[in-house]
Design an enzyme around this catalytic site. Structure first.
Site, PDB file in Angstrom:
ATOM      1  N   TYR A 224     -12.781   7.983 -14.174  1.00  0.00           N
ATOM      2  CA  TYR A 224     -12.787   6.736 -13.400  1.00  0.00           C
ATOM      3  C   TYR A 224     -13.289   5.583 -14.275  1.00  0.00           C
ATOM      4  O   TYR A 224     -12.683   4.508 -14.330  1.00  0.00           O
ATOM      5  CB  TYR A 224     -13.676   6.914 -12.168  1.00  0.00           C
ATOM      6  CG  TYR A 224     -13.715   5.714 -11.244  1.00  0.00           C
ATOM      7  CD1 TYR A 224     -12.658   5.435 -10.378  1.00  0.00           C
ATOM      8  CD2 TYR A 224     -14.818   4.857 -11.235  1.00  0.00           C
ATOM      9  CE1 TYR A 224     -12.700   4.327  -9.527  1.00  0.00           C
ATOM     10  CE2 TYR A 224     -14.869   3.751 -10.394  1.00  0.00           C
ATOM     11  CZ  TYR A 224     -13.800   3.499  -9.535  1.00  0.00           C
ATOM     12  OH  TYR A 224     -13.846   2.399  -8.707  1.00  0.00           O
TER      13      TYR A 224
ATOM     14  N   LYS B  27     -11.288   2.204 -15.570  1.00  0.00           N
ATOM     15  CA  LYS B  27     -11.749   0.844 -15.245  1.00  0.00           C
ATOM     16  C   LYS B  27     -12.102   0.049 -16.505  1.00  0.00           C
ATOM     17  O   LYS B  27     -11.893  -1.158 -16.545  1.00  0.00           O
ATOM     18  CB  LYS B  27     -12.932   0.909 -14.271  1.00  0.00           C
ATOM     19  CG  LYS B  27     -12.551   1.477 -12.890  1.00  0.00           C
ATOM     20  CD  LYS B  27     -11.498   0.619 -12.202  1.00  0.00           C
ATOM     21  CE  LYS B  27     -11.235   1.040 -10.771  1.00  0.00           C
ATOM     22  NZ  LYS B  27     -10.251   0.167 -10.097  1.00  0.00           N
TER      23      LYS B  27
ATOM     24  N   ASP C   7       0.861  -1.194   0.000  1.00  0.00           N
ATOM     25  CA  ASP C   7       0.000   0.000   0.000  1.00  0.00           C
ATOM     26  C   ASP C   7       0.892   1.237   0.000  1.00  0.00           C
ATOM     27  O   ASP C   7       2.031   1.199   0.466  1.00  0.00           O
ATOM     28  CB  ASP C   7      -0.926   0.023   1.234  1.00  0.00           C
ATOM     29  CG  ASP C   7      -2.185   0.847   0.996  1.00  0.00           C
ATOM     30  OD1 ASP C   7      -3.274   0.247   0.874  1.00  0.00           O
ATOM     31  OD2 ASP C   7      -2.074   2.097   0.898  1.00  0.00           O
TER      32      ASP C   7
ATOM     33  N   THR D 267     -16.169   0.547   1.932  1.00  0.00           N
ATOM     34  CA  THR D 267     -14.719   0.741   2.097  1.00  0.00           C
ATOM     35  C   THR D 267     -14.474   2.218   2.383  1.00  0.00           C
ATOM     36  O   THR D 267     -15.408   2.978   2.614  1.00  0.00           O
ATOM     37  CB  THR D 267     -13.957   0.366   0.806  1.00  0.00           C
ATOM     38  OG1 THR D 267     -14.255   1.341  -0.202  1.00  0.00           O
ATOM     39  CG2 THR D 267     -14.338  -1.015   0.288  1.00  0.00           C
TER      40      THR D 267
ATOM     41  N   ASN E  25      -5.123  -4.281  -6.989  1.00  0.00           N
ATOM     42  CA  ASN E  25      -6.398  -3.763  -6.504  1.00  0.00           C
ATOM     43  C   ASN E  25      -6.377  -2.269  -6.157  1.00  0.00           C
ATOM     44  O   ASN E  25      -7.425  -1.639  -6.113  1.00  0.00           O
ATOM     45  CB  ASN E  25      -6.776  -4.608  -5.268  1.00  0.00           C
ATOM     46  CG  ASN E  25      -7.820  -3.965  -4.413  1.00  0.00           C
ATOM     47  OD1 ASN E  25      -8.998  -4.005  -4.740  1.00  0.00           O
ATOM     48  ND2 ASN E  25      -7.402  -3.337  -3.320  1.00  0.00           N
TER      49      ASN E  25
END
Ligand code: NAD
Length: 272
Positions: free
Chosen positions: A154, A158, A37, A189, A90
């Site tokens: 975005y 994707k 991360d 999340t 991810n």
């Protein structure tokens, strides 16, 4: 799940949300996990949680938009655990709500760099370390399957992940390295915290629709759960663990003939 125990998995964006759940799941299945991360606190917390539960994990700080940084992440896997078998690419960020003609160049590049280039950098560094029977799962989104007004950068990033996944899968099919993606629907999340900016440029230009635009920005930021849920046939937001189960399956021997697919995990949204 068959074939995960004793193997090594790297998970990016593992300091929070879907990545953290995926790291936990790999560890529960008996895999060694490289928790990667950009945020050190979140990543180290995930490692501590896995260790407290009796699993094996190590932290690697990474910025997925930077190829050198990603190569160092793969080196951590190889040096710590002797190789790399699975990757869940991810890490991703959400963007401020803006029309196509209101997105700034800096915002466009930031989203594409993290969400799309960041998946390519990972696969570029991971694939040379992988062999027959290994597998990669990339995180796309429902926004990789349908258009989303106000979130075009975005959605473009994707959709790019979906195309990149299919193409890489074809290149590595004969080597029996499987590459798939998941397309999560709305999931509980911290992704809203990655939104920067105020939406002010859009507000300034759209004076006649001021209230409408304000509402859209507020909805995206503060009322994400309620607004997102309206379009979900199952009428609820997903838990990150529901994504992690699919990632583990796609990496496992149970999915040994599945490659090049993007699996919607969306409570029925894609069927609607
Ligand atoms: P999250 O914000 O909870 O977790 C994302 C993690 O990625 C964070 O820990 C963050 O520090 C890390 N990260 C951000 N930029 C990074 C970088 N440059 N390098 C390395 N790490 C970085 O969000 P999440 O919802 O768990 O997001 C995970 C993925 O799921 C993203 O790709 C997101 O687009 C996708 N997704 C989420 C949803 C949802 O509703 N939450 C829906 C569809 C797709």
């Amino acid at each position: 799940m068959k074939g995960l125990s004793g193997k090594t998995a790297v998970v990016t964006g593992a300091g929070s949300g879907i990545g953290r759940a995926s790291a936990h799941r790999f560890a529960e299945e008996g895999a060694n996990v490289v928790v990667a991360d950009i945020t050190e606190d979140g990543g180290r917390e995930t490692v501590a949680q896995i260790e407290a539960a009796g699993g094996e994990a190590t932290f690697a700080q990474v910025d997925v938009s930077d190829l050198d940084s990603v190569q160092r992440m793969v080196d951590v896997a190889v040096e710590t655990y002797g190789g790399l078998d699975f990757a869940h690419n991810n890490a991703g960020i959400l963007t401020d709500f803006a029309g196509v003609d209101d997105i700034t160049e800096a915002d466009w590049e930031r989203i594409i760099d993290v969400n799309l280039k960041g998946v390519w950098t990972c696969m570029k560094a991971e694939l040379p370390a992988m062999t027959e029977g290994n597998a990669i799962v990339n995180t796309a989104s429902e926004a990789g399957l349908v258009g989303m007004g106000g979130l075009s950068s975005y959605a473009a990033s994707k959709h790019g992940v979906v195309g990149l996944t299919k193409s890489a899968a074809l290149e590595y099919a004969e080597k029996d390295i499987r590459i798939n993606a998941i397309a999560p629907g709305p999931t509980k999340t911290n992704i809203q915290s990655s939104i920067t900016g105020t939406g002010d440029s859009l507000l300034a230009r759209a004076k006649s629709a001021l209230e409408l635009v304000r509402l859209a920005v507020r909805t995206l930021r503060a009322d994400f759960d309620t607004s997102a849920m309206r379009d979900v046939p199952m009428n609820r937001i997903a838990d990150p663990e529901e994504m992690a189960g699919a990632v583990a399956f796609l990496c496992s021997d149970d999915a040994s003939y599945i490659t090049g697919h993007t699996l919607p995990i969306d409570g029925g949204q894609a069927a609607d």
